[in-house]
Write a protein that holds these residues in place. Sequence first.
Motif, PDB file in Angstrom:
ATOM      1  N   PRO A 148      20.679  50.159  47.761  1.00  0.00           N
ATOM      2  CA  PRO A 148      21.745  51.172  47.785  1.00  0.00           C
ATOM      3  C   PRO A 148      22.879  50.771  48.719  1.00  0.00           C
ATOM      4  N   GLU A 149      22.552  50.009  49.755  1.00  0.00           N
ATOM      5  CA  GLU A 149      23.578  49.612  50.724  1.00  0.00           C
ATOM      6  C   GLU A 149      24.671  48.759  50.081  1.00  0.00           C
ATOM      7  N   ALA A 150      24.355  48.082  48.987  1.00  0.00           N
ATOM      8  CA  ALA A 150      25.405  47.312  48.304  1.00  0.00           C
ATOM      9  C   ALA A 150      26.460  48.270  47.747  1.00  0.00           C
ATOM     10  N   ALA A 151      25.994  49.339  47.106  1.00  0.00           N
ATOM     11  CA  ALA A 151      26.936  50.343  46.582  1.00  0.00           C
ATOM     12  C   ALA A 151      27.648  51.056  47.730  1.00  0.00           C
ATOM     13  N   ILE A 152      26.906  51.314  48.806  1.00  0.00           N
ATOM     14  CA  ILE A 152      27.512  51.979  49.969  1.00  0.00           C
ATOM     15  C   ILE A 152      28.633  51.109  50.538  1.00  0.00           C
ATOM     16  N   ALA A 153      28.377  49.807  50.623  1.00  0.00           N
ATOM     17  CA  ALA A 153      29.396  48.889  51.150  1.00  0.00           C
ATOM     18  C   ALA A 153      30.633  48.865  50.250  1.00  0.00           C
ATOM     19  N   MET A 154      30.402  48.850  48.936  1.00  0.00           N
ATOM     20  CA  MET A 154      31.545  48.847  48.004  1.00  0.00           C
ATOM     21  C   MET A 154      32.392  50.104  48.201  1.00  0.00           C
ATOM     22  N   LEU A 155      31.716  51.249  48.219  1.00  0.00           N
ATOM     23  CA  LEU A 155      32.440  52.511  48.343  1.00  0.00           C
ATOM     24  C   LEU A 155      33.109  52.654  49.707  1.00  0.00           C
ATOM     25  N   ALA A 156      32.480  52.070  50.742  1.00  0.00           N
ATOM     26  CA  ALA A 156      33.084  52.132  52.081  1.00  0.00           C
ATOM     27  C   ALA A 156      34.365  51.311  52.117  1.00  0.00           C
ATOM     28  N   CYS A 157      34.350  50.147  51.471  1.00  0.00           N
ATOM     29  CA  CYS A 157      35.589  49.359  51.366  1.00  0.00           C
ATOM     30  C   CYS A 157      36.651  50.177  50.643  1.00  0.00           C
ATOM     31  N   ALA A 158      36.251  50.776  49.515  1.00  0.00           N
ATOM     32  CA  ALA A 158      37.200  51.581  48.745  1.00  0.00           C
ATOM     33  C   ALA A 158      37.768  52.710  49.609  1.00  0.00           C
ATOM     34  N   ARG A 159      36.921  53.269  50.455  1.00  0.00           N
ATOM     35  CA  ARG A 159      37.358  54.394  51.288  1.00  0.00           C
ATOM     36  C   ARG A 159      38.425  53.971  52.287  1.00  0.00           C
ATOM     37  N   LEU A 160      38.324  52.699  52.712  1.00  0.00           N
ATOM     38  CA  LEU A 160      39.316  52.171  53.655  1.00  0.00           C
ATOM     39  C   LEU A 160      40.533  51.594  52.948  1.00  0.00           C
ATOM     40  N   GLY A 161      40.462  51.536  51.621  1.00  0.00           N
ATOM     41  CA  GLY A 161      41.538  50.856  50.901  1.00  0.00           C
ATOM     42  C   GLY A 161      41.428  49.347  51.013  1.00  0.00           C
ATOM     43  N   ALA A 162      40.291  48.863  51.507  1.00  0.00           N
ATOM     44  CA  ALA A 162      40.056  47.417  51.565  1.00  0.00           C
ATOM     45  C   ALA A 162      39.550  46.949  50.201  1.00  0.00           C
ATOM     46  N   VAL A 163      39.648  45.662  49.945  1.00  0.00           N
ATOM     47  CA  VAL A 163      39.352  45.113  48.633  1.00  0.00           C
ATOM     48  C   VAL A 163      38.010  44.388  48.699  1.00  0.00           C
ATOM     49  N   HIS A 164      37.022  44.845  47.921  1.00  0.00           N
ATOM     50  CA  HIS A 164      35.755  44.111  47.990  1.00  0.00           C
ATOM     51  C   HIS A 164      35.673  43.063  46.904  1.00  0.00           C
ATOM     52  N   SER A 165      34.896  42.032  47.209  1.00  0.00           N
ATOM     53  CA  SER A 165      34.577  41.060  46.188  1.00  0.00           C
ATOM     54  C   SER A 165      33.086  40.803  46.279  1.00  0.00           C
ATOM     55  N   VAL A 166      32.360  41.332  45.299  1.00  0.00           N
ATOM     56  CA  VAL A 166      30.916  41.180  45.307  1.00  0.00           C
ATOM     57  C   VAL A 166      30.581  39.839  44.674  1.00  0.00           C
ATOM     58  N   VAL A 167      29.734  39.084  45.351  1.00  0.00           N
ATOM     59  CA  VAL A 167      29.288  37.798  44.824  1.00  0.00           C
ATOM     60  C   VAL A 167      27.812  37.941  44.462  1.00  0.00           C
ATOM     61  N   PHE A 168      27.481  37.633  43.238  1.00  0.00           N
ATOM     62  CA  PHE A 168      26.106  37.747  42.741  1.00  0.00           C
ATOM     63  C   PHE A 168      25.131  37.054  43.702  1.00  0.00           C
ATOM     64  N   GLY A 169      24.065  37.766  44.074  1.00  0.00           N
ATOM     65  CA  GLY A 169      23.110  37.288  45.068  1.00  0.00           C
ATOM     66  C   GLY A 169      22.330  36.049  44.669  1.00  0.00           C
ATOM     67  N   GLY A 170      22.497  35.556  43.462  1.00  0.00           N
ATOM     68  CA  GLY A 170      21.827  34.318  43.067  1.00  0.00           C
ATOM     69  C   GLY A 170      22.715  33.103  43.246  1.00  0.00           C
ATOM     70  N   PHE A 171      23.968  33.329  43.624  1.00  0.00           N
ATOM     71  CA  PHE A 171      24.889  32.204  43.771  1.00  0.00           C
ATOM     72  C   PHE A 171      24.585  31.381  45.019  1.00  0.00           C
ATOM     73  N   SER A 172      24.956  30.116  44.960  1.00  0.00           N
ATOM     74  CA  SER A 172      24.706  29.180  46.051  1.00  0.00           C
ATOM     75  C   SER A 172      25.717  29.359  47.177  1.00  0.00           C
TER      76      SER A 172
END
Length: 659
Positions: free
Chosen positions: A151-175
Amino acid sequence: MTEAERPDIIDVDDRVRAGSTSQIQDMPAYREHWARAEADPGGYWLAQAKQRVHWRKPPTRGLEGDFWSVRDSPIAWFGDGELNVSESCLDRHLERRGDKTAILWEGDEPSEVRKLSYSQLHAEVCRCANALAELGLKKGERAIIYMGMVPEAAIAMLACARLGAVHSVVFGGFSAEAVRDRVRDCGASIVITQDVGKRGGKNIPLKRTVDAALEGEHGVEKVLVYQRDAEAPAELVSMQDGRDLWWHDTVDKASETHEATTCGAEDPLFILYTSGSTGRPKGLVHTCAGYLTWTAYTHAVTFDLREDDVYACAADIGWVTGHSYIVYGPLCNGATSVIFESIPTYPDVDRYWDMVARHQITVFYTAPTAIRTLAAHGPEPVRKHDLSSLRVLGTVGEPIDPVAWQWYYEVVGQERCAVVDTWWQTETGGHCITPIAPATPEKPGSATLPLPGILPTLVDDDARALIGPGQGRLCLEHPWPGIARTVWGDHERYVSTYFTMFEGRYFTGDGCRRDADGYYWITGRVDDVLNVSGHRMGTAEFESALIAIDELAEAAVVGYPHPVKGQGVHAYVVLQPGSDDRAEAAKNAHRAVRASIGAHARIDRLQFVPGLPKTRSGKCMRRILRKIAEGEPDKLGDVSTLADPSVVEVIVRGAELFS
Ligand code: ATP
Ligand code: MG
């Protein structure tokens, strides 16, 4: 009468009380909505945006810009509106849905379940936003999120959105390399990660990968680390003084009240990198209001969302499906959204169905590759469970073959559920061509019909639009609210990738057939991207990893049909003159691909060849290699433009020996 005043468009919350948030329940309604969105796109979507999104300042403008002038003036929707996306997803639900489960988390072990109500989720997001602000994250700045399915992944995304910051999620299987590229490309100042991810009983060393990614030059000042497992092996989790902070030391201690930042409708919400068929990945930029309108609308309409639904999308948050249909669409609609940490075969092949029964899931959304994998185990693991709660089944990611479709419909859906085969892309933000669950008569293997706002055109090789049935390249004619606005830092690349092939049209990169009923059948990609088990990887990424190793001189990678994975990876490689140790080269080849792309990248067939079939101008003729890999060496077509046609015979013979 303006669109917004029409009496037949009723407030979404009234619909919710009436049972459904969709406004399209049958084919006449579908046709009527589609026609209205075509005739007056600005008015139609302005009305939808006002109903589905919570505004600080409601917009008065609909669409600005078009596909002809996109080079000079980016597309804008609802341009004078102001909002904060997290308020649409959280704050406005507090009054009516404060105690309703927003996130239902099912951990890697079936016994691990967490429920966060809308008020709990709101408090967590506020805490996280306060903590991130404390760490220096400001409006417009970028944060990389490299996490598992917690859930913290979604929380982090929404927290960025709340600040107007821009998130970029990188798939956890990437090197580490893939993380580093993305950190640098978007100029991130902060990375949010976790100690270890959990998948199928294994630890995924997320923090260690971040440490490796942050060797060398970058602008990252802080790394926020969520602790998933206090007992994780110490060698996987080392904290760097001054840079790394634990989530529980910062977020958990922050205040749970936070005043959301006001954003413009067209401020960027997130950057998401596609796999990238050529070298550098493309960071597609989605903006606040249009994206949110599109995901909320499509989530409600396609799935016929009801207030008491338990909605589960089994995608990863690292892909656009996770963004649009685990986080933003469902939460904007006030739904209960399942976050699933594990894999469909852990601890056993009935995991999905066990989960459906335990949580009484009503809408279930997954990928054809998962369906094919599970279908291979027969109907018994499904029939063990009571699946009577299910109402709608969705698929996404690649074309679903009619056999897998039937299995999904009959065995899982018990011939009772709608199956929605949703065609869309990272670039489109949300569904474009898809059945609408209660309305559209389905045909197994077809994504059926375009949603309102989507005007597909099939274009032939001479750039002529086809009328009626036929096959061609799939283009979309008119901007819809969810379309990505640019490629981060490279608007020209956006224009040249999507809008120069056929001027004035968005080119999807996919081939498609339209039948006599006007139904669309996606035939796959017309470019060179592989789709292995739903993971999209550019052939160029494989090739650059392969030729980077000492033993190999050249490489060409193509896909071939694979019964379970959708596509398998066939690599043709040429040894470096002077090196002859094939076993060593093969070992290094597998290792190189894994290191540079990620653990999900695997070569299924490695074939040593004396040379590649090249044209006189030096371009590799992939269509020949594809035919050979597909086992059709008799259908190579014209090879007369090759520099050395004899090389083809050798490759064909080698392929026979190989398989
Ligand atoms: P890149 O643009 O770097 O190549 P990608 O296109 O592989 O990345 P996505 O945006 O996630 O990454 O995938 C979109 C593509 O997936 C579509 O263009 C299409 O080829 C395929 N696809 C998705 N859903 C469906 C579907 N329901 N039916 C057929 N194909 C689908
Ligand atoms: Mg694509």
